[in-house]
Scaffold this motif. Structure first.
Motif, PDB file in Angstrom:
ATOM      1  N   VAL A 362      -4.100  12.163  -7.869  1.00  0.00           N
ATOM      2  CA  VAL A 362      -4.299  10.790  -7.425  1.00  0.00           C
ATOM      3  C   VAL A 362      -4.941   9.973  -8.553  1.00  0.00           C
ATOM      4  O   VAL A 362      -5.847  10.444  -9.239  1.00  0.00           O
ATOM      5  N   PRO A 363      -4.471   8.733  -8.810  1.00  0.00           N
ATOM      6  CA  PRO A 363      -5.059   7.911  -9.884  1.00  0.00           C
ATOM      7  C   PRO A 363      -6.538   7.655  -9.635  1.00  0.00           C
ATOM      8  O   PRO A 363      -6.962   7.463  -8.484  1.00  0.00           O
ATOM      9  N   PRO A 364      -7.347   7.614 -10.688  1.00  0.00           N
ATOM     10  CA  PRO A 364      -8.781   7.338 -10.506  1.00  0.00           C
ATOM     11  C   PRO A 364      -9.070   5.898 -10.118  1.00  0.00           C
ATOM     12  O   PRO A 364     -10.171   5.600  -9.661  1.00  0.00           O
ATOM     13  N   ILE A 365      -8.098   5.007 -10.326  1.00  0.00           N
ATOM     14  CA  ILE A 365      -8.270   3.613  -9.894  1.00  0.00           C
ATOM     15  C   ILE A 365      -7.153   3.300  -8.905  1.00  0.00           C
ATOM     16  O   ILE A 365      -5.975   3.527  -9.187  1.00  0.00           O
ATOM     17  N   LEU A 366      -7.531   2.775  -7.733  1.00  0.00           N
ATOM     18  CA  LEU A 366      -6.548   2.367  -6.735  1.00  0.00           C
ATOM     19  C   LEU A 366      -6.786   0.911  -6.352  1.00  0.00           C
ATOM     20  O   LEU A 366      -7.934   0.463  -6.261  1.00  0.00           O
ATOM     21  N   VAL A 367      -5.681   0.186  -6.166  1.00  0.00           N
ATOM     22  CA  VAL A 367      -5.765  -1.184  -5.667  1.00  0.00           C
ATOM     23  C   VAL A 367      -5.073  -1.215  -4.318  1.00  0.00           C
ATOM     24  O   VAL A 367      -3.906  -0.830  -4.184  1.00  0.00           O
ATOM     25  N   TYR A 368      -5.824  -1.633  -3.295  1.00  0.00           N
ATOM     26  CA  TYR A 368      -5.312  -1.619  -1.923  1.00  0.00           C
ATOM     27  C   TYR A 368      -4.668  -2.958  -1.600  1.00  0.00           C
ATOM     28  O   TYR A 368      -5.257  -4.026  -1.806  1.00  0.00           O
ATOM     29  N   GLY A 369      -3.422  -2.894  -1.076  1.00  0.00           N
ATOM     30  CA  GLY A 369      -2.728  -4.107  -0.687  1.00  0.00           C
ATOM     31  C   GLY A 369      -1.604  -3.806   0.268  1.00  0.00           C
ATOM     32  O   GLY A 369      -1.192  -2.658   0.458  1.00  0.00           O
ATOM     33  N   GLY A 370      -1.092  -4.851   0.887  1.00  0.00           N
ATOM     34  CA  GLY A 370      -0.026  -4.696   1.854  1.00  0.00           C
ATOM     35  C   GLY A 370       1.344  -4.660   1.209  1.00  0.00           C
ATOM     36  O   GLY A 370       1.658  -5.494   0.357  1.00  0.00           O
ATOM     37  N   THR A 371       2.167  -3.688   1.610  1.00  0.00           N
ATOM     38  CA  THR A 371       3.543  -3.583   1.128  1.00  0.00           C
ATOM     39  C   THR A 371       4.536  -3.483   2.281  1.00  0.00           C
ATOM     40  O   THR A 371       5.740  -3.503   2.052  1.00  0.00           O
ATOM     41  N   ALA A 372       4.033  -3.369   3.482  1.00  0.00           N
ATOM     42  CA  ALA A 372       4.910  -3.196   4.639  1.00  0.00           C
ATOM     43  C   ALA A 372       5.671  -4.484   4.920  1.00  0.00           C
ATOM     44  O   ALA A 372       5.239  -5.587   4.559  1.00  0.00           O
ATOM     45  N   THR A 373       6.802  -4.325   5.567  1.00  0.00           N
ATOM     46  CA  THR A 373       7.599  -5.479   5.973  1.00  0.00           C
ATOM     47  C   THR A 373       6.765  -6.370   6.890  1.00  0.00           C
ATOM     48  O   THR A 373       6.179  -5.904   7.861  1.00  0.00           O
ATOM     49  N   GLY A 374       6.721  -7.642   6.538  1.00  0.00           N
ATOM     50  CA  GLY A 374       5.960  -8.584   7.353  1.00  0.00           C
ATOM     51  C   GLY A 374       4.575  -8.873   6.849  1.00  0.00           C
ATOM     52  O   GLY A 374       3.889  -9.738   7.405  1.00  0.00           O
ATOM     53  N   THR A 375       4.108  -8.166   5.823  1.00  0.00           N
ATOM     54  CA  THR A 375       2.774  -8.456   5.279  1.00  0.00           C
ATOM     55  C   THR A 375       2.792  -9.689   4.370  1.00  0.00           C
ATOM     56  O   THR A 375       1.742 -10.209   4.006  1.00  0.00           O
ATOM     57  N   ASN A 376       4.017 -10.129   3.986  1.00  0.00           N
ATOM     58  CA  ASN A 376       4.199 -11.396   3.272  1.00  0.00           C
ATOM     59  C   ASN A 376       3.415 -11.489   1.968  1.00  0.00           C
ATOM     60  O   ASN A 376       2.742 -12.474   1.702  1.00  0.00           O
ATOM     61  N   ASP A 377       3.481 -10.420   1.175  1.00  0.00           N
ATOM     62  CA  ASP A 377       2.799 -10.474  -0.113  1.00  0.00           C
ATOM     63  C   ASP A 377       3.784 -10.159  -1.254  1.00  0.00           C
ATOM     64  O   ASP A 377       3.456  -9.459  -2.188  1.00  0.00           O
ATOM     65  N   LYS A 378       5.009 -10.668  -1.130  1.00  0.00           N
ATOM     66  CA  LYS A 378       6.001 -10.471  -2.177  1.00  0.00           C
ATOM     67  C   LYS A 378       5.746 -11.464  -3.314  1.00  0.00           C
ATOM     68  O   LYS A 378       5.648 -12.662  -3.096  1.00  0.00           O
ATOM     69  N   ARG A 379       5.619 -10.937  -4.516  1.00  0.00           N
ATOM     70  CA  ARG A 379       5.377 -11.749  -5.703  1.00  0.00           C
ATOM     71  C   ARG A 379       6.362 -11.297  -6.793  1.00  0.00           C
ATOM     72  O   ARG A 379       6.082 -10.350  -7.521  1.00  0.00           O
ATOM     73  N   PRO A 380       7.553 -11.922  -6.865  1.00  0.00           N
ATOM     74  CA  PRO A 380       8.603 -11.441  -7.782  1.00  0.00           C
ATOM     75  C   PRO A 380       8.137 -11.356  -9.235  1.00  0.00           C
ATOM     76  O   PRO A 380       7.340 -12.171  -9.706  1.00  0.00           O
ATOM     77  N   SER A 381       8.657 -10.339  -9.922  1.00  0.00           N
ATOM     78  CA  SER A 381       8.420 -10.161 -11.358  1.00  0.00           C
ATOM     79  C   SER A 381       9.761 -10.226 -12.077  1.00  0.00           C
ATOM     80  O   SER A 381      10.815 -10.211 -11.432  1.00  0.00           O
TER      81      SER A 381
END
Length: 787
Positions: A362-381
């Motif tokens: 497991v990575p020593p640094i984790l960033v928690y965020g929503g990825t599930a459908t409907g969490t509305n946090d899509k940020r295109p790259s």
């Protein structure tokens, strides 16, 4: 007066340069436009998007896709509120009491730092079963008045067991950076019930202490960096950690995220828009996590325009551990070096963390965020239109820890301007001399080479230089010059073809059209071979024929003679009545021009012999010609006026060629060439030339040796050699004034070829000179008094 004339001439030249279009100036004009657009782009406000900005932005994304994904180190990953977590915990947002167990499991698994890209800005509402016991106690306290009863219920609602549980989990884990988001405009704060000042106070512990301002400058003077309100977690949650970072992912006008703000200035402002104290500088979620993981302090340096640099200093060192390159807009933004699609990032499901199904790596640094459908946090790259916002924080942290930065060097604008100017001039100069196909190959080769350099040594090494304007300018110059040539120089080529189609071989015309500038008014000195032929007794012939028959006869004669000239890549200079003038070696250089002229002369006599037989059968008069050839320096070019000119040759060498043609009548020969032609032959062994005489023609002071070009069948070659030997021996005796011996030798030549006209001429001349005598200084030169 002379000085004024020179000034006027100079002004005319300058005016002519600017007003007369050429392919070179077309290229320069395109270069000027592209340079203007680039300079204008540099001068626009930072957020403005013009043609150049749009083009470079699109190419920036394309170059990432061409470069392809890069493998991450595995130090940073995501803790995801994914679809299977929703199946486990119910609707989003999840109950907060699950996090205490999640954090404990992650701590035990060896995770060092966690960042929250999820906000808990309002207390979690209690469930009914959580509140029944408390409600019963409130009900039993009958001494409470209505106001006290209302306050007691309000406290009960805002003190959720879930919040306390999450707070305990954060306090126990300790190394957690909580996210918040800022508000850019004061208008968004007005008339809100949210306690902006209380929220601002929760940031103070996380403010960057080491901020370096220029003398006399203060943070509130940098207006573009300022924000006026923040939304943080609740006091119960936020109070358990002193590490906070803003999680705003600011996209560009097309919705893609290419840059990340690393620091922001926050001014304490209330819901009435009134400021309450000094602004503070706070880090982003990604910068805070990277610095904390490295146990480094953050130092922000300002210049007059804004943030100049950001450095990370280890606590035990005076030298920066990492200097973060910033985009030069003064707003402290990092160009994100994207690694690939979101699926490429290390991911750990919140459900797996809750159930303690955590992998060993497991990575020593984790960033928690929503990825599930409907969490509305899509940020295109640039890589992934469905990229989740939490992934950008992971990418920023990875960039900082590995120092794998994408940079826009400060020298970039100067190099881009220089590239446009140099390439514009070079392309314009080179393409004006090339055909469309050669130009396409040249431009294509340059662009492919530049693409490879950019892929492997510039963009591939993390350096963003503008390439769009270079590509656009190069392609525009190619098409601009090609179209210009088509509409203007193609017209010149048609003029060339029209002017020379009857005088030059088509292959020579095609070569000439590659360099139509050779047809400008004026001439140049070249070594060429000139040809003159004339019909013997033409006046008598013309009197015996009607004009129609005479014209037909001449056309029948001129047609094959002209074909022979053109087939040997000679230039038919002109018809002069019954005479023909031709040149070899111009306008296209030919190394063996003397040989071609001699061969063509011999072919003409062969062709004329066939015509003579035909004419004799038709009862037409006998027609014969004499030919004169001379090689030497002469002026060749367009002679005449701007409205009408002829491509011709001039000079003493030309005049001598014309004289030699006429002298044939004196020797009874058909082809005479000068010593200059004989000495210039590339393959003299192919021909048999007999020295006829040394003469001085009218208008010339210098004598010249002349030679007869002998015409013979292959079986006659040895006989002709004997004739030449006998004749030239007699000529030597003639020049030694041994008249009787010379006459005898000339008669020997007649035994080899009866009725040899030059031998008969010299026998008569010897007899005349023997009788009349010669000057004691006589050098054997025969002077012609007439043309």
């Amino acid at each position: 007066m002379e000085k004024n004339k020179r000034r006027l001439f100079t002004k005319k030249k300058i005016l002519h340069f600017f007003l007369m279009p050429t392919s070179f100036k077309t290229g320069l004009f395109i270069c000027f436009i592209c340079l203007f657009l680039l300079l204008r782009h540099y001068s626009l406000p930072k957020n403005a998007l013009d043609l150049v900005g749009q083009l470079e932005r699109e190419l920036y994304d394309v170059r990432f896709k061409i470069r392809g994904p890069i493998k991450l180190t595995g130090v940073v990953g995501t803790l995801t509120a994914d679809d299977k977590s929703i199946e486990k915990f119910g609707r989003w947002p999840f109950p907060r009491d699950i996090y205490e167990k999640v954090l404990q499991n992650l701590k035990n698994a060896g995770v060092k730092w966690i960042g929250f890209d999820v906000f808990f800005s309002e207390p979690q509402r209690r469930f009914l079963d959580e509140s029944l016991l408390n409600l019963k106690q409130i009900y039993l306290e009958k001494h409470l008045n209505s106001k006290e009863y209302e306050n007691t219920l309000y406290k009960l609602m805002n003190n959720s067991p879930g919040d306390f549980s999450l707070g305990r989990g954060i306090e126990d884990f300790k190394s957690i950076t909580q996210g918040f988001y800022f508000i850019d405009h004061k208008s968004q704060l007005l008339n809100s019930q949210y306690d902006w000042l209380a929220s601002f106070n929760r940031l103070k512990n996380s403010a960057i202490d080491f901020v370096d301002f220029p003398a006399g400058k203060k943070i509130n003077q940098y207006k573009e960096l300022m924000s006026y309100g923040v939304v943080t977690n609740t006091e119960v949650i936020a109070g358990k950690s002193r590490y906070v970072g803003f999680a705003n992912n600011q996209s560009e006008s097309d919705g893609l995220i290419r840059k990340a703000a690393l620091v922001k200035a926050i001014e304490p402002t209330d819901s009435k828009g009134i400021s309450h104290g000094n602004a503070i500088v706070v880090p982003s979620l990604g910068l805070s996590l990277a610095a904390n993981y490295l146990e480094s302090g953050i130092v922000v340096h300002f210049d007059e325009l804004g943030i100049e640099s950001i450095e990370l200093y280890p606590s035990d060192s005076k030298k920066p551990q990492i200097k973060i390159p910033l985009f030069y807009d003064g707003q402290g933004k990092l160009l994100i070096n994207h690694y690939g699609e979101f699926e490429q990032l290390p991911q750990l499901s919140l459900q797996d963390a809750y159930e303690n199904k955590i992998p060993k790596n497991v990575p020593p640094i984790l960033v928690y965020g929503g990825t599930a459908t409907g969490t509305n946090d899509k940020r295109p790259s640039p890589f992934d239109e469905n990229f989740d916002g939490v992934g950008h924080h992971v990418t920023v942290i990875e960039n900082i820890l590995t120092q794998n930065f994408m940079k826009r060097p400060l020298s970039a604008p100067f190099l881009e301007i220089a590239l446009l100017i140099v390439s514009g001039i070079v392309f314009s100069f080179i393409l004006k001399h090339m055909s469309a196909i050669k130009s396409a190959i040249f431009v294509g080769t340059i662009l492919i080479s530049f693409y490879l350099i950019d892929k492997y040594f510039l963009f591939g090494k993390g350096n963003w230089f503008y390439v769009g304007m270079f590509y656009l300018q190069s392609i525009s110059i190619y098409f601009g010059i090609t179209i210009f040539k088509y509409f203007t120089e193609e017209r010149e080529k048609k003029k060339v073809r029209s002017a020379f189609q009857y005088y030059l071989n088509p292959a020579v015309i095609n070569q000439l059209m590659e360099q139509p500038d050779k047809l400008k008014l004026g001439g140049e000195k070249k070594n060429l071979t000139v040809f003159f032929s004339d019909v013997r007794g033409f006046t008598t012939i013309s009197e015996s024929l009607t004009p129609e028959k005479l014209t037909s006869l001449l056309n029948e004669y001129f047609t094959p003679m002209t074909k022979i000239i053109l087939d040997s890549n000679g230039l038919l200079d002109k018809y002069i009545g019954d005479a023909v003038m031709a040149v070899w070696g111009a306008p296209i250089p030919i190394e063996d021009h003397p040989d071609r002229a001699v061969v063509s002369s011999l072919k003409m006599l062969d062709e004329l012999e066939n015509l003579q037989k035909k004419w004799a059968s038709e009862g037409l008069p006998f027609l014969d010609i004499g030919i004169g050839l001379n090689t030497g320096d002469m002026v060749v070019g367009n002679m005449g006026s701007d409205q009408r000119f002829d491509y011709t040759v001039l000079g003493d060498a030309v005049n001598l060629g014309a004289r030699l043609e006429g002298i044939n009548k004196n020797y009874g020969t058909r082809i005479i060439c000068s010593e200059f032609t004989k000495n210039s032959l590339k393959n003299p062994e192919k021909f048999l030339l007999r020295e006829l005489d040394i003469i001085q023609v009218k208008g010339k002071n210098e004598p010249v040796r002349i030679f007869e070009v002998m015409r013979f069948q292959a079986s006659e070659r040895e006989q002709i050699k004997e004739l030449i030997h006998a004749y030239e021996s007699a000529l030597s005796l003639y020049r030694a004034q041994k008249w009787n011996e010379a006459i005898a030798q000339f008669k020997n030549a007649l035994k080899i070829k009866a009725e040899d006209p030059p031998s008969l001429e010299f026998i008569e001349r010897c007899q005349y000179l023997k009788k009349e005598g010669v000057d004691k200084n006589w050098n054997g030169v025969w002077v012609f008094k007439t043309k």
